[in-house]
Design a protein around this motif. Structure first.
Motif, short mmCIF file in Angstrom:
data_model
loop_
_atom_site.label_atom_id
_atom_site.label_comp_id
_atom_site.label_asym_id
_atom_site.label_seq_id
_atom_site.Cartn_x
_atom_site.Cartn_y
_atom_site.Cartn_z
N GLU A 121 67.57 39.57 45.19
CA GLU A 121 68.40 39.80 46.38
C GLU A 121 69.49 40.83 46.10
OE1 GLU A 121 71.16 37.24 49.54
OE2 GLU A 121 69.93 36.21 48.03
N LYS A 122 70.11 40.72 44.93
CA LYS A 122 71.15 41.68 44.56
C LYS A 122 70.54 43.06 44.35
CE LYS A 122 74.53 40.05 42.33
NZ LYS A 122 75.37 39.40 41.31
N PHE A 123 69.38 43.10 43.71
CA PHE A 123 68.69 44.36 43.46
C PHE A 123 68.36 45.05 44.77
CE2 PHE A 123 64.74 46.40 41.31
CZ PHE A 123 65.44 47.56 41.08
N GLY A 171 69.87 44.71 47.62
CA GLY A 171 71.10 45.19 48.23
C GLY A 171 71.58 46.50 47.61
N GLN A 172 71.45 46.62 46.30
CA GLN A 172 71.84 47.85 45.63
C GLN A 172 70.96 49.03 46.03
OE1 GLN A 172 71.82 45.92 41.59
NE2 GLN A 172 73.74 47.06 41.35
N LEU A 173 69.66 48.77 46.18
CA LEU A 173 68.74 49.83 46.60
C LEU A 173 69.06 50.29 48.03
CD1 LEU A 173 65.38 48.44 45.14
CD2 LEU A 173 66.68 50.40 44.29
N ARG A 174 69.33 49.33 48.91
CA ARG A 174 69.70 49.68 50.29
C ARG A 174 70.95 50.55 50.31
NH1 ARG A 174 68.57 44.04 51.56
NH2 ARG A 174 66.67 43.87 52.82
N HIS A 175 71.94 50.12 49.55
CA HIS A 175 73.20 50.85 49.52
C HIS A 175 72.99 52.28 49.03
CE1 HIS A 175 77.53 51.48 49.18
NE2 HIS A 175 77.32 51.97 47.96
N ALA A 176 72.16 52.44 48.01
CA ALA A 176 71.92 53.76 47.43
C ALA A 176 71.24 54.71 48.41
CB ALA A 176 71.08 53.63 46.17
N LEU A 177 70.38 54.15 49.27
CA LEU A 177 69.58 54.98 50.17
C LEU A 177 70.19 55.12 51.57
CD1 LEU A 177 65.97 53.83 49.23
CD2 LEU A 177 66.95 56.09 48.84
N ARG A 178 71.28 54.43 51.81
CA ARG A 178 71.89 54.47 53.14
C ARG A 178 72.29 55.90 53.51
NH1 ARG A 178 75.46 49.88 53.01
NH2 ARG A 178 73.50 48.75 53.25
N GLY A 179 71.87 56.31 54.70
CA GLY A 179 72.15 57.66 55.16
C GLY A 179 71.09 58.66 54.74
N ARG A 180 70.18 58.25 53.86
CA ARG A 180 69.10 59.13 53.41
C ARG A 180 67.74 58.71 53.96
NH1 ARG A 180 70.34 62.06 48.53
NH2 ARG A 180 72.48 61.64 47.82
N ALA A 181 67.57 57.40 54.14
CA ALA A 181 66.27 56.89 54.59
C ALA A 181 66.48 55.66 55.46
CB ALA A 181 65.39 56.55 53.39
N ASP A 182 65.49 55.38 56.29
CA ASP A 182 65.53 54.16 57.11
C ASP A 182 64.74 53.03 56.47
OD1 ASP A 182 66.84 55.16 59.68
OD2 ASP A 182 65.24 56.63 59.40
N LEU A 183 63.79 53.39 55.61
CA LEU A 183 62.90 52.39 55.02
C LEU A 183 62.52 52.82 53.61
CD1 LEU A 183 61.05 49.83 55.48
CD2 LEU A 183 59.26 51.46 56.18
N LEU A 184 62.58 51.89 52.67
CA LEU A 184 62.04 52.10 51.32
C LEU A 184 60.65 51.47 51.29
CD1 LEU A 184 62.31 53.00 48.36
CD2 LEU A 184 63.31 50.75 47.87
N LEU A 185 59.63 52.31 51.11
CA LEU A 185 58.25 51.85 51.13
C LEU A 185 57.57 52.30 49.83
CD1 LEU A 185 55.88 50.54 52.69
CD2 LEU A 185 55.44 52.78 53.73
N LEU A 186 57.50 51.40 48.88
CA LEU A 186 56.88 51.69 47.58
C LEU A 186 55.51 51.02 47.54
CD1 LEU A 186 59.97 51.14 45.25
CD2 LEU A 186 59.20 53.26 46.33
N GLN A 187 54.46 51.82 47.61
CA GLN A 187 53.12 51.29 47.83
C GLN A 187 52.28 51.21 46.56
OE1 GLN A 187 52.89 54.35 51.05
NE2 GLN A 187 51.64 52.81 52.08
N ASN A 188 51.28 50.35 46.64
CA ASN A 188 50.23 50.23 45.61
C ASN A 188 50.79 49.89 44.24
OD1 ASN A 188 48.24 50.88 47.54
ND2 ASN A 188 48.62 53.05 47.24
N ILE A 189 51.51 48.77 44.20
CA ILE A 189 52.10 48.27 42.96
C ILE A 189 51.41 46.97 42.56
CG2 ILE A 189 54.21 47.42 41.88
CD1 ILE A 189 55.75 49.02 44.06
#
Length: 413
Positions: free
Chosen positions: A139-141, A143-161
């Protein structure tokens, strides 16, 4: 394939096992406490990260698709905005997630670089971070990823893992995910080709190979080639584009290799080679005919290598030539048998459920997509991705329904 069993003589003592358990628990506790102190930075260029990037990618279990050279070839061809995520803890690099921003229907989607042509993605993690697995505070991880990408992207989509890859659990476990509709198929290698064949129906496969050989000889003969000259490798890649385009056209499907950027990217991979670390970006293998069809290519494939892991990136056949010999499967026999004794442990047929893959690969690996909304619009896009992905999985799990949808798709074109 996914886990290793120790020989009875190699089993750790009870005291040793307890010590290892204690160390593991301390490491997991340390990682949970450290999450609050991890600093995530965002980079819009690859060059400042090259040193750390190349250090992390030396780990054999990190996907070659996140390698520096692979990503650089894609970035050079497509020139999309980058938002590479670097995590730092105690002055050391904990991870790098090579991400680019793809515009889709007005939304910015942060995806792995070259995601559309990747067969397996892992990200890049330091050994300690990677071995922490599910102990990370997800959950904390997130939140940190969202904060880092705010203003740059609307969605983090990391596929095929894969959640677990060759015995190691991904540190991304616990983030919001959906199972991808496509699985991957692998053939573990044993020291001798005959041992590898025993995982399959070896008797029938050898019989089929003999029949194919006789038919090819009757048609004038053949030669299996892996040209070393760069010029010939590039020429064969262009032949692949032509054969694959004809195949897609016959099925009424879009040609995913047609655009100039994708072709430039793949050509860029051919000249990436490092024999010292058993690496090459792309290597073309070909089955060429003799006799009346002298010099014509019956089947062709492109493979990549990182350490002991081979990935088959693509393949094509000339459907007008020797169709009764199944030249594509015959080429795989030649390639797989020829790689024995060369330090290969795993031949990966990549994503997509195909009959020939199942006939060669006794291991099936499920892949997952991280779907992490960054903005309110990303919540909608993430929900849509989940619905579409689950719908595709539902269809693909039902052969008759899948065949019907494929026929409709072909008619629509």
């Amino acid at each position: 394939m996914q886990t290793q069993k120790l020989d009875v003589h190699e089993q750790p003592s009870e005291d040793g096992a307890l010590a290892q358990t204690a160390i593991s628990r301390l490491r997991q506790l340390s990682m949970k406490l450290a999450m609050a102190e991890i600093d995530i930075s965002v980079f819009d260029a690859m060059q400042p990260l090259e040193g750390d990037w190349r250090t992390l990618e030396r780990d054999n279990l990190q996907s070659l698709h996140q390698g520096y050279d692979w990503c650089a070839a894609w970035v050079s061809a497509f020139q999309r905005p980058l938002a590479i995520l670097k995590g730092t803890y105690a002055g050391e690099t904990a991870f790098i997630l090579p991400v680019e921003i793809v515009k889709s229907r007005g939304l910015g989607v942060a995806k792995f670089i070259a995601a559309d042509h990747s067969n397996i993605n892992t990200g890049l993690f330091s050994r300690n971070f990677a071995e922490s697995g599910g102990s990370i505070d997800a959950e904390k991880f997130a939140g940190q990823l969202r904060h880092a990408l705010r203003g740059r992207a609307d969605l983090l989509l990391l596929q095929n893992i894969p959640l677990e890859w060759r015995g190691r659990q991904t540190p991304l476990t616990g983030l919001p995910m959906v199972q991808n509709q496509n699985h991957a198929y692998q053939l573990p290698f044993f020291p001798a080709f005959e041992e590898t064949l025993k995982q399959l129906n070896a008797k029938n496969r050898r019989k089929k190979f003999r029949v194919q050989s006789k038919r090819l000889e009757a048609a004038g003969g053949f030669e299996y080639l892996v040209p070393q000259a760069s010029e010939e490798q590039h020429r064969l890649l262009d032949i692949f584009f032509r054969l694959k385009s004809a195949r897609f056209a016959s099925l009424g499907l879009p040609d995913v290799f047609a655009d100039g950027e994708t072709q430039a990217f793949l050509h860029g991979l051919i000249d990436m080679r490092d024999d010292g670390r058993q690496y090459f970006g792309l290597q073309m293998h070909v089955l060429r005919l003799k006799g009346a069809n002298e010099g014509r290519v019956a089947a062709i494939s492109g493979i990549s290598r990182k350490g002991d892991h081979i990935i088959c990136q693509f393949g094509a056949i000339d459907e007008e030539l020797v169709p009764d010999t199944s030249p594509g499967e015959f080429l795989y026999w030649q390639t797989i048998s020829g790689l024995h004794g060369k330090g290969v442990a795993l031949f990966d047929f990549g994503l997509g459920d195909q009959t020939y893959k199942r006939s060669w690969a006794p291991v099936e690996t499920a892949h997952y997509d991280v779907v992490l909304p960054v903005s309110p619009f990303g919540v909608l896009a993430g929900t849509a991705h989940r619905i579409v992905t689950r719908g595709k999985a539902h269809i693909k799990a039902r052969p008759k329904l899948y065949k019907f949808t494929q026929s409709i798709r072909a008619r629509i074109g």
